[in-house]
Design a protein around this motif. Structure first.
Motif, mmCIF file in Angstrom:
data_model
loop_
_atom_site.group_PDB
_atom_site.id
_atom_site.type_symbol
_atom_site.label_atom_id
_atom_site.label_comp_id
_atom_site.label_asym_id
_atom_site.label_seq_id
_atom_site.Cartn_x
_atom_site.Cartn_y
_atom_site.Cartn_z
ATOM 1 N N ALA A 62 16.715 6.618 14.755
ATOM 2 C CA ALA A 62 16.428 5.627 13.717
ATOM 3 C C ALA A 62 14.960 5.692 13.325
ATOM 4 N N VAL A 63 14.090 5.757 14.349
ATOM 5 C CA VAL A 63 12.656 5.731 14.081
ATOM 6 C C VAL A 63 12.123 7.102 13.641
ATOM 7 N N ALA A 67 13.786 6.619 9.466
ATOM 8 C CA ALA A 67 12.635 5.931 8.886
ATOM 9 C C ALA A 67 11.806 6.835 7.962
ATOM 10 N N CYS A 127 23.095 9.751 6.611
ATOM 11 C CA CYS A 127 23.551 9.045 7.812
ATOM 12 C C CYS A 127 24.700 9.741 8.517
ATOM 13 N N SER A 147 19.440 0.505 10.274
ATOM 14 C CA SER A 147 18.542 1.497 9.674
ATOM 15 C C SER A 147 19.087 1.962 8.332
ATOM 16 N N THR A 148 20.404 2.210 8.286
ATOM 17 C CA THR A 148 21.013 2.653 7.040
ATOM 18 C C THR A 148 20.857 1.585 5.968
ATOM 19 N N PHE A 215 14.578 -0.555 11.341
ATOM 20 C CA PHE A 215 14.714 0.655 12.159
ATOM 21 C C PHE A 215 14.638 0.356 13.659
ATOM 22 N N GLN A 216 14.393 -0.931 13.968
ATOM 23 C CA GLN A 216 14.474 -1.318 15.383
ATOM 24 C C GLN A 216 15.773 -2.056 15.661
#
Lengths: 249, 250
Positions: A62-63, A67, A127, A147-148, A215-216
């Motif tokens: 995610a990060v 991101a 994704c 995140s998406t 994103f967390q």
């Protein structure tokens, strides 16, 4: 009516070679960034495992993968939106809309939804790659979904900005340049951080401030609202701009 | 949504006291027009007389500073969508998507004009025959010659069978043969609706119209039915042409 306009807009985007070129380049970029992130993860996994709360693969991707894609879409969204109205100006086809029984709002919303559909397809493409890891390990779908959502909201906001600048000029490339410039500005807002209260206040309006939590794995109302406001604001500005054309001729 | 307030008279277009400032020394002043079904009005004037601006105001693409336009009883200001549904407009540059194919383009135009979905194929078919476009219906508009493009532009204005047809110099740049074709289509279309078309050619106006209005420096200076004897009109127009260069030098 809005649906019909959206359909015609996304069809016309999907017919153009430029869209497929963008999609092709994106697929390569996605693959490269994804593999790179994966490799980094494998390298540092032993040291991560030693921590109390080790970051999982999903959180890491995610990060480190999703991101950074926001920056890619800061260019891609305006590129896809650039022709929405510039081409109408250039080909002098706005008269067709202005003399038809279609309100400016319906026209702008229709075009925006049409562009959005194509952009969301590309977000989906980004994704899909992390989802493949499901074959090998357990994924935290929560963090990947948030995140998406963050990536999608940001991309749509960038498209609204691109559409607005497209309504300002018949030169599509100027619309892209102006959009990217504004996005860079919004990105850096308040980041010249010396901790002064002014800078902190400005930072409240910057894009990264509102992206980080997505994103967390955390969906904040304020962050969702920030992007929705950006979208509505620039759609409204586009409507105002196009309506004003009826008055200046 | 479309209220039924329109009166049922055959007064299809009514413009009252249209006024529009264009620049400090150019304006459209108090133009009033009234057309019934079957009227074909030629808006005659030299370049820059205000023909295009007048048509823009009638079509709803330009808002007048004052004055009102009514299409089949619907006010362009208060019920713009209902009014616009009843006009077909061909601007001086036809609004064509050059990358689209002729048939697809006309289908899109029909959709934008809120033609009933089930009727779209039939209406497109009709207008393709009316404008002799069957031979090019699968071609991209960008590949067509000027004459064909102009006809696609005309087809776009006719596809939803509007009450009022507004054509801005429709025969500009056409060869004599194509001009003949264009005149035939306009005459045919004019029998069922009200047509206004602008031109700077007196003989073209005489060939097609049953009424002629002369615009000069933003004013309507003459309006008359076309009869056999148009000497007065011809003299007036010749005088305008003579005046023009002097005015430009002054």
């Amino acid at each position: 009516m809005i649906g019909a306009i959206a359909g015609s807009e996304s069809r016309s985007l999907l017919r153009s070679a430029q869209t497929w070129l963008i999609a092709g380049v994106l697929a390569l970029v996605f693959a490269y960034l994804f593999l790179q992130a994966l490799e980094t993860y494998l390298d540092i996994q032993p040291s991560l495992a030693a921590q109390d709360h080790p970051t999982g693969l999903s959180g890491f991707l995610a990060v480190r993968y999703l991101a950074p894609l926001v920056m890619v879409f800061a260019l891609v969204s305006p590129l896809l939106a650039m022709k929405s109205f510039s081409d109408e100006h250039r080909q002098q086809t706005l008269a067709l809309w202005q003399s038809s029984p279609v309100s400016t709002t319906a026209m702008v919303l229709g075009k925006f939804f049409g562009i959005s559909l194509v952009i969301l397809l590309m977000v989906l493409l980004a994704c899909v790659m992390p989802l493949f890891m499901r074959l090998f390990t357990n994924l935290d779908i929560g963090v990947l979904s948030s995140s998406t959502l963050g990536l999608a909201l940001a991309s749509l906001a960038f498209a609204a900005i691109g559409m607005f600048f497209s309504s300002m000029t018949k030169h599509a490339i100027i619309a892209v340049a102006a959009s990217v410039l504004l996005l860079v500005l919004l990105w850096l807002l308040g980041s010249a951080g010396n901790g002064s209260s002014l800078m902190n206040a400005l930072a409240l309006f910057s894009i990264p401030t509102h992206l980080a939590s997505f994103f967390q794995g955390y969906i904040g109302t304020a962050d969702v609202a920030y992007f929705l406001v950006l979208i509505f604001l620039f759609i409204a500005l586009t409507i105002v701009r196009l309506d004003s054309l009826r008055h200046v001729g | 949504m479309l209220s039924n307030t329109a009166n049922s008279t055959d007064k299809l277009l009514e413009a009252t006291q249209l006024h529009r400032r264009l620049s400090p020394d150019a304006q459209i002043e108090s133009i009033s027009l009234s057309l019934q079904r079957g009227d074909v009005l030629g808006l005659l004037g030299l370049n820059g007389a205000g023909k295009s601006t007048t048509l823009k105001m009638l079509s709803g693409t330009l808002v007048p500073d004052s004055g009102e336009v009514k299409i089949s009883g619907y006010s362009m200001r208060d019920e713009p969508l209902a009014a616009r549904q009843r006009i077909g407009y061909l601007p001086d540059t036809p609004p064509l998507y050059t990358e689209m194919r002729v048939r697809a383009y006309l289908q899109l135009c029909a959709k934008l004009r809120r033609v009933n979905k089930a009727q779209i194929p039939e209406k497109v078919e009709t207008v393709l025959s009316q404008c002799d476009l069957h031979s090019v219906e699968r071609q991209r508009i960008g590949q067509l010659s000027k004459g064909f493009r102009q006809r696609v532009g005309l087809a776009q204005a006719l596809v939803h069978e509007p009450d009022v047809l507004l054509l801005d110099e429709p025969s500009n740049g056409l060869d004599p043969n194509q001009m003949q074709g264009m005149r035939r289509i306009i005459k045919e279309a004019g029998s069922k609706r009200a047509v206004i078309f602008s031109t700077h050619l007196l003989n073209e106006a005489q060939a097609v119209c049953n009424r002629i209005a002369v615009v000069h420096q933003g004013r309507l200076i003459h309006e008359a039915d076309v009869t056999g004897d148009n000497q007065q009109l011809e003299e007036l127009f010749t005088n305008l042409i003579r005046e023009q260069p002097q005015a430009a030098n002054a």
